[in-house]
Design an enzyme around this catalytic site. Structure first.
Site: not given
Ligand code: GRF
Length: 202
Positions: A88, A105
């Site tokens: 957070l 997300h």
């Molecule tokens: C992604 O799927 C993002 O949406 C999620 O965590 C993952 C991070 O992937 N919150 P990366 O580190 O950008 O490869």
């Protein structure tokens, strides 16, 4: 130039997608990358672009949560991007940077979000729900996980997938398009709040 800090916890593929996006190179500058992890793939990517990195936490050479706002202010930021950041954001930072912190997300909020819903947990839940579409959501960050106003979403058909990993792969491709597009819209001052909704002007 839009001055951006990116917050990460993992491999950094979204960070890479932002850095490699041809239409962003003249519009933005990533001035720092922050992580709650001492080491992660995203830090390697940041270093390869000579971007400053900071670890948030307790101990030597780390930035305590209570000092984070001070450090961020020194960077004269226009936008903070959470790209796979698992913690957070402290409330003083959220308040100071109101409507200037965004998160990606890997599902269609407001479903499949909230505390504990990250990484493969999201895709497992989507798979087990038997949903036929998933996608990516970019939203403003407030004091709660995955609750801020939605800025942009993109869907992907998952009616024929055979595993949560299949969903993750399809959604990640969408993430790598959507997040740079939204950042571009911020850089061009096209993200507006109208009648309590977030609108991206064309
Ligand atoms: C992604 O799927 C993002 O949406 C999620 O965590 C993952 C991070 O992937 N919150 P990366 O580190 O950008 O490869």
């Amino acid at each position: 130039m839009l001055r951006i800090a990116v917050f990460v916890s993992g491999r950094g593929s979204n960070l890479k997608a932002i850095l490699n996006h041809p239409e962003l190179s003249n519009l933005i500058k990533i001035v720092a990358v922050f992580s709650d992890k001492t080491e992660c793939g995203a830090f390697d990517i940041a270093r390869s672009y000579s971007i400053e990195t900071h670890v948030i936490g307790k101990g030597e050479n780390k930035i305590d949560q209570s000092d984070l706002l001070k450090v961020l202010k020194n960077y004269n930021l226009n936008l903070i991007v959470l790209a796979g950041y698992l913690k957070l954001i402290p409330i003083d930072v959220v308040k100071y940077f109101e409507n200037r912190i965004i998160n990606i997300h890997p599902a269609l909020l407001p479903s499949f979000g909230g505390k504990g819903m990250y990484g493969m947990k999201v895709h497992d839940a989507v798979f087990n729900s038997s949903a036929k579409v998933s996608g990516a959501t970019v939203h403003f960050v407030d004091a709660e996980y995955d609750k801020g106003k939605i800025i942009a979403q993109r869907c992907v058909d998952i009616s024929d997938v055979s595993s949560p990993e299949d969903i993750a792969e399809r959604v990640l491709k969408i993430e790598h398009q959507l997040l740079p597009e939204v950042i571009k819209a911020f850089a061009e001052n096209r993200v507006k709040i109208v009648d309590n909704r977030v609108v991206i002007k064309t």
